[in-house]
Design an enzyme around this catalytic site. Structure first.
Site, PDB file in Angstrom:
ATOM      1  N   CYS A 271       0.837  -1.212   0.000  1.00  0.00           N
ATOM      2  CA  CYS A 271       0.000   0.000   0.000  1.00  0.00           C
ATOM      3  C   CYS A 271       0.874   1.265   0.000  1.00  0.00           C
ATOM      4  O   CYS A 271       1.493   1.575  -0.994  1.00  0.00           O
ATOM      5  CB  CYS A 271      -0.996  -0.038   1.152  1.00  0.00           C
ATOM      6  SG  CYS A 271      -2.377   1.102   0.857  1.00  0.00           S
TER       7      CYS A 271
ATOM      8  N   HIS B 161      -3.715  -4.928   0.450  1.00  0.00           N
ATOM      9  CA  HIS B 161      -3.230  -5.320   1.788  1.00  0.00           C
ATOM     10  C   HIS B 161      -3.293  -6.840   1.944  1.00  0.00           C
ATOM     11  O   HIS B 161      -4.206  -7.352   2.620  1.00  0.00           O
ATOM     12  CB  HIS B 161      -4.068  -4.639   2.874  1.00  0.00           C
ATOM     13  CG  HIS B 161      -3.664  -3.217   3.145  1.00  0.00           C
ATOM     14  ND1 HIS B 161      -2.607  -2.891   3.968  1.00  0.00           N
ATOM     15  CD2 HIS B 161      -4.167  -2.056   2.676  1.00  0.00           C
ATOM     16  CE1 HIS B 161      -2.477  -1.570   4.011  1.00  0.00           C
ATOM     17  NE2 HIS B 161      -3.411  -1.037   3.233  1.00  0.00           N
TER      18      HIS B 161
ATOM     19  N   GLU C 216      -1.693  -8.751   3.823  1.00  0.00           N
ATOM     20  CA  GLU C 216      -1.517  -9.234   5.204  1.00  0.00           C
ATOM     21  C   GLU C 216      -2.857  -9.549   5.866  1.00  0.00           C
ATOM     22  O   GLU C 216      -2.905 -10.360   6.786  1.00  0.00           O
ATOM     23  CB  GLU C 216      -0.707  -8.215   6.034  1.00  0.00           C
ATOM     24  CG  GLU C 216      -1.452  -6.964   6.490  1.00  0.00           C
ATOM     25  CD  GLU C 216      -1.539  -5.881   5.419  1.00  0.00           C
ATOM     26  OE1 GLU C 216      -1.265  -6.153   4.240  1.00  0.00           O
ATOM     27  OE2 GLU C 216      -1.914  -4.735   5.784  1.00  0.00           O
TER      28      GLU C 216
END
Ligand code: MN
Length: 246
Positions: free
Chosen positions: A114, A216, A218
């Site tokens: 990001c 994102h 994660e």
């Protein structure tokens, strides 16, 4: 074999934000758990204004994960701030730009997420769109309102790239940004896009693994194996780098 140490950059929470009277450094626990799942040792790195500390951080880590966060100050890439620019953090910009240069000089792998893809692009000579919604009216929704574990728009990937190796066209990714890469840094190529032409991934060519994604992963890595593979790619490259330096 020793597990590679992966530095994770942190954000700066200013005093009086979130009802706390003092400044704090922070990182989402999802970055930490994703690096653990990928067989790396996560280490959150505090922002510093000192050259020798930047060097010390670069020296001890085997790979770098650039985390998400506030906007990059456009003055860094030679532009005046436009109206839709949001919060910036000059201390974090300085630290990350210095750290990226040092880590890349040491041929250690870098993965930007990001804000991380954006600051990586800027560090290497690229520019950003300060606010993608001012480019064209038909820009898609890139700040989803559903939870971060859910994808909201698809990407298409460039053939012969890491993105193609890990993902297919029409892969669903999440989206929480209003800035994006504009001019891609020399030595890098855009390797994934949304249907509106916004760059969602960049990769450096012919060097240590250096890449970034605009989404994102994660938050998706616990439930989606191919999102975890991005972190595995970073950790594997860091292992390779450790082997070479023996
Ligand atoms: Mn997006």
């Amino acid at each position: 074999m020793k597990k590679p140490l992966i530095g994770i950059t942190s954000g700066v929470q200013p005093p009086d934000a979130a009802g706390v009277s003092y400044e704090r450094y922070y990182a989402s626990s999802a970055y930490v758990s994703s690096i653990e799942r990928a067989d790396g040792v996560p280490l959150v790195l505090p922002v510093s204004a000192a050259n020798d500390i930047v060097k010390a951080h670069a020296n001890i880590i085997d790979g770098l994960l650039l985390s998400g966060g506030v906007d990059v100050n456009p003055l860094v890439f030679g532009e005046e701030p436009q109206q839709k620019l949001r919060e910036v953090c000059d201390a974090r910009d300085w630290y990350e730009l210095a750290l990226i240069k040092e880590v890349m000089q040491q041929d250690k792998p870098v993965f930007g997420i990001c804000r991380g893809i954006q600051v990586l692009n800027v560090a290497c000579g690229g520019t950003l769109w300060q606010d993608i919604y001012t480019i064209r009216p038909e820009i898609l929704k890139h700040r989803q309102e559903s939870g971060a574990r859910h994808g909201s728009h698809t990407i298409r990937v460039q053939s012969g790239t890491l993105m193609e190796k890990l993902f297919s066209d029409k892969t669903l990714v999440n989206s929480f940004h209003h800035q994006a890469c504009n001019a891609i840094a020399p030595g890098f190529a855009a390797t994934a896009w949304t249907a509106d032409g916004i760059v969602e991934a960049i990769e450096r060519q012919g060097a240590a693994l250096t890449f970034g994604v605009q989404w994102h992963p994660e938050h998706m890595a616990a439930s989606t194996q191919k999102m975890l593979e991005l972190f595995v790619a970073l950790v594997d490259a860091a292992k390779k780098r450790m082997e070479q330096s023996k």
